[in-house]
Design an enzyme around this catalytic site. Structure first.
Site, mmCIF file in Angstrom:
data_model
loop_
_atom_site.group_PDB
_atom_site.id
_atom_site.type_symbol
_atom_site.label_atom_id
_atom_site.label_comp_id
_atom_site.label_asym_id
_atom_site.label_seq_id
_atom_site.Cartn_x
_atom_site.Cartn_y
_atom_site.Cartn_z
ATOM 1 N N HIS A 57 -53.870 93.326 8.174
ATOM 2 C CA HIS A 57 -52.898 93.249 7.089
ATOM 3 C C HIS A 57 -52.428 94.634 6.660
ATOM 4 C CE1 HIS A 57 -53.148 88.908 6.167
ATOM 5 N NE2 HIS A 57 -54.332 89.025 6.723
ATOM 6 N N GLU A 111 -49.673 95.366 5.387
ATOM 7 C CA GLU A 111 -48.842 95.282 4.183
ATOM 8 C C GLU A 111 -49.638 95.588 2.909
ATOM 9 O OE1 GLU A 111 -50.975 91.478 3.939
ATOM 10 O OE2 GLU A 111 -50.122 92.599 5.612
ATOM 11 N N CYS A 137 -51.093 88.740 11.147
ATOM 12 C CA CYS A 137 -52.196 87.786 11.047
ATOM 13 C C CYS A 137 -51.793 86.411 11.601
ATOM 14 C CB CYS A 137 -52.711 87.695 9.613
ATOM 15 S SG CYS A 137 -54.356 86.962 9.501
#
Length: 276
Positions: free
Chosen positions: A239, A241, A131
């Site tokens: 994202h 993660e 990001c």
């Protein structure tokens, strides 16, 4: 004297002549104000993904700019994760105009992450930029950013959905097309995937050293790789993660990064154990 066996009867690392080593990975930090203090911190979701998804030891690096010895840092770590953030790269770093509308900014982070990114590439350190991290990667290599892209004609709204529920804000909802025969397509094993989207800035002019890996339906660059890199060096605008434990493309990205980190760590000289 050297130890022989551990409590489970397995040969200890000392007896094998080596100490086990979980590779260290540097992780960028934001500067935030909390409880009337300034903190250098990173969201838990990145640290969890580093451990559970990549199998590495995350080390949060304070945003102290040139007061840090980057040579010393990269002598110890085998990877770099540049995280997302609610702040934006300061426009003065890419010829843009700063305003309250496209803030907030974190100049201390900028002064740390941009040189860290350049050094990681120069040193052949595996790099995963997420990001804001992707935007920093582009700026670090000479590219520019577009701000408030949702206000541009024919652009999608890439911002997070308004909700108090974090899972809803990070919901996987946006379609991407991945460039054929790219490092990302080989990594995730697909040409089309769905991702989450929580950004209002994006790459405008792509840095010369980067290759486009994936785009959204409106043409927004959603993933890049470093053209000259000798190892994993990827930036994604979404994202991975957040869903690393349940979404296979997200998991594959972190596994790919972790594998590259371990490959680099394996080239280090063996650690001589302490003996009495």
């Amino acid at each position: 004297m050297k130890q022989g066996k551990d409590s489970r009867g397995a040969a200890s690392s000392t007896a094998r002549g080596l100490l086990p080593r979980q590779p260290l990975v540097a992780v960028s930090a934001d500067v935030i104000e909390l409880y009337r203090y300034l903190w250098h911190a990173t969201p838990l979701q990145y640290l969890e993904a580093a451990v559970a998804g990549a199998g590495v030891f995350p080390l949060v690096v304070p945003s102290l700019g040139d007061r840090l010895d980057f040579d010393q840092l990269f002598a110890a770590v085998d990877g770099l994760i540049v995280t997302g953030s609610g702040s934006g790269v300061h426009p003065s770093l890419y010829g843009g105009d700063a305003s309250e509308a496209n803030g907030p900014y974190d100049p201390a982070r900028d002064s740390t992450t941009l040189p860290l990114i350049r050094k990681a590439i120069d040193e052949g350190i595996p790099l995963l930029a997420i990001c804001r991290g992707l935007q920093e990667l582009n700026v670090a290599l000479g590219g520019t950013l577009a701000t408030e892209i949702q206000d541009r004609p024919r652009m999608l709204d890439h911002r997070e959905p308004p909700s108090d529920n974090r899972d809803e804000r990070f919901a996987i909802r946006q379609n991407l097309t991945i460039k054929s025969d790219s490092s990302l397509s080989r990594m995730v094993g697909a040409r089309h995937i769905k991702v989450n989207s929580l950004h209002r800035q994006a790459i405008d002019r792509l840095a010369e050293g980067l290759e486009v890996e994936a785009v959204a339906k409106d043409g927004t660059i959603e993933a890049v790789s470093v053209r000259s890199a000798c190892t994993f060096a990827v930036g994604v605008q979404w994202h991975p993660e957040y869903w690393v434990k349940s979404d296979e493309p997200s998991a594959r990205i972190f596994r790919g990064f972790g594998d590259a980190v371990r490959a680099r760590a394996a080239k280090r000289p063996s650690i001589t154990p302490y003996t009495e």
